[in-house]
Motif scaffolding. Structure first.
Motif, short mmCIF file in Angstrom:
data_model
loop_
_atom_site.label_atom_id
_atom_site.label_comp_id
_atom_site.label_asym_id
_atom_site.label_seq_id
_atom_site.Cartn_x
_atom_site.Cartn_y
_atom_site.Cartn_z
N LEU A 20 0.83 -1.20 0.00
CA LEU A 20 0.00 0.00 0.00
C LEU A 20 0.86 1.26 0.00
O LEU A 20 0.52 2.24 -0.65
N SER A 21 1.99 1.21 0.69
CA SER A 21 2.89 2.37 0.70
C SER A 21 3.46 2.66 -0.68
O SER A 21 3.49 3.81 -1.12
N SER A 22 3.88 1.61 -1.39
CA SER A 22 4.45 1.83 -2.72
C SER A 22 3.37 2.28 -3.70
O SER A 22 3.63 3.11 -4.57
N ILE A 23 2.15 1.77 -3.54
CA ILE A 23 1.05 2.19 -4.41
C ILE A 23 0.71 3.66 -4.14
O ILE A 23 0.55 4.45 -5.08
N ALA A 24 0.60 4.03 -2.88
CA ALA A 24 0.30 5.42 -2.54
C ALA A 24 1.34 6.36 -3.13
O ALA A 24 1.01 7.42 -3.66
N SER A 25 2.60 5.95 -3.08
CA SER A 25 3.68 6.77 -3.63
C SER A 25 3.62 6.83 -5.16
O SER A 25 3.68 7.91 -5.75
N SER A 26 3.47 5.69 -5.80
CA SER A 26 3.48 5.65 -7.27
C SER A 26 2.27 6.35 -7.87
O SER A 26 2.34 6.87 -8.98
N GLU A 27 1.16 6.39 -7.13
CA GLU A 27 -0.05 7.07 -7.60
C GLU A 27 -0.08 8.55 -7.20
O GLU A 27 -1.04 9.25 -7.48
N HIS A 28 0.99 9.01 -6.51
CA HIS A 28 1.12 10.41 -6.10
C HIS A 28 -0.08 10.89 -5.29
O HIS A 28 -0.60 11.97 -5.52
N THR A 29 -0.50 10.06 -4.33
CA THR A 29 -1.67 10.39 -3.52
C THR A 29 -1.37 11.36 -2.39
O THR A 29 -2.28 12.00 -1.88
N GLY A 30 -0.11 11.41 -1.95
CA GLY A 30 0.22 12.21 -0.77
C GLY A 30 -0.17 11.50 0.51
O GLY A 30 -0.14 12.09 1.58
N LEU A 31 -0.55 10.23 0.41
CA LEU A 31 -0.98 9.44 1.57
C LEU A 31 0.09 8.43 1.96
O LEU A 31 0.92 8.05 1.14
N THR A 32 0.04 8.00 3.21
CA THR A 32 0.85 6.87 3.64
C THR A 32 0.10 5.59 3.28
O THR A 32 -1.09 5.63 2.93
N GLY A 33 0.75 4.46 3.40
CA GLY A 33 0.08 3.19 3.17
C GLY A 33 -1.08 2.99 4.13
O GLY A 33 -2.14 2.50 3.74
N GLN A 34 -0.90 3.37 5.39
CA GLN A 34 -1.97 3.23 6.39
C GLN A 34 -3.16 4.12 6.02
O GLN A 34 -4.31 3.71 6.15
N GLU A 35 -2.90 5.32 5.55
CA GLU A 35 -3.99 6.22 5.15
C GLU A 35 -4.73 5.67 3.93
O GLU A 35 -5.96 5.77 3.85
N LEU A 36 -3.99 5.08 2.98
CA LEU A 36 -4.62 4.48 1.81
C LEU A 36 -5.49 3.29 2.24
O LEU A 36 -6.59 3.09 1.73
N TYR A 37 -5.00 2.51 3.20
CA TYR A 37 -5.79 1.40 3.76
C TYR A 37 -7.08 1.96 4.37
O TYR A 37 -8.18 1.46 4.09
N SER A 38 -6.98 2.99 5.18
CA SER A 38 -8.16 3.58 5.83
C SER A 38 -9.14 4.13 4.79
O SER A 38 -10.36 4.04 4.98
N TYR A 39 -8.62 4.69 3.70
CA TYR A 39 -9.47 5.22 2.64
C TYR A 39 -10.39 4.15 2.07
O TYR A 39 -11.53 4.43 1.68
N GLN A 40 -9.93 2.90 2.03
CA GLN A 40 -10.73 1.82 1.45
C GLN A 40 -12.07 1.65 2.15
O GLN A 40 -13.03 1.15 1.57
N PHE A 41 -12.17 2.10 3.41
CA PHE A 41 -13.37 1.94 4.21
C PHE A 41 -14.31 3.14 4.15
O PHE A 41 -15.40 3.10 4.72
N LEU A 42 -13.92 4.20 3.46
CA LEU A 42 -14.77 5.39 3.34
C LEU A 42 -15.78 5.21 2.21
O LEU A 42 -15.52 4.50 1.23
N PRO A 43 -16.94 5.86 2.34
CA PRO A 43 -17.95 5.75 1.28
C PRO A 43 -17.43 6.16 -0.10
O PRO A 43 -17.82 5.57 -1.11
N GLN A 44 -16.52 7.13 -0.15
CA GLN A 44 -15.96 7.59 -1.42
C GLN A 44 -15.23 6.48 -2.17
O GLN A 44 -15.08 6.55 -3.38
N ALA A 45 -14.76 5.47 -1.46
CA ALA A 45 -14.03 4.37 -2.10
C ALA A 45 -14.96 3.42 -2.84
O ALA A 45 -14.51 2.67 -3.70
N GLY A 46 -16.25 3.46 -2.52
CA GLY A 46 -17.22 2.67 -3.24
C GLY A 46 -17.08 1.16 -3.09
O GLY A 46 -17.40 0.42 -4.01
N ARG A 47 -16.64 0.71 -1.94
CA ARG A 47 -16.42 -0.72 -1.71
C ARG A 47 -17.69 -1.43 -1.29
O ARG A 47 -18.50 -0.89 -0.54
N SER A 48 -17.85 -2.67 -1.74
CA SER A 48 -18.97 -3.50 -1.30
C SER A 48 -18.67 -4.03 0.11
O SER A 48 -17.52 -4.06 0.54
#
Length: 75
Positions: A20-48
């Motif tokens: 997740l850390s390398s993905i966050a970096s390569s996608e230029h999100t400005g997030l840490t891996g932990q923040e990207l993980y937490s994002y997966q649980f937000l409504p904006q992420a659109g997860r089932s």
């Protein structure tokens, strides 16, 4: 600091050896891996509910090759 995420998102398909850390970096999100993980649980992420259960079960330190990761877009 708390992040404000846009409603729009894109996805990233996990490749062998990524984290997740390398993905966050390569996608230029400005997030840490932990923040990207937490994002997966937000409504904006659109997860089932079933996808969220699987992500929660694995935790932030395990992503699977071929898995789709929601990326907030644009940064």
């Amino acid at each position: 600091p708390a992040h404000t995420y846009p409603q729009k998102r894109t996805t990233h398909i996990v490749r062998h050896g990524e984290s997740l850390s390398s993905i966050a970096s390569s996608e230029h999100t400005g997030l840490t891996g932990q923040e990207l993980y937490s994002y997966q649980f937000l409504p904006q992420a659109g997860r089932s509910a079933s996808a969220l259960a699987e992500i929660r079960k694995r935790g932030p330190n395990l992503v699977v090759t071929g898995e789709s990761i929601a990326i907030p877009y644009p940064k």
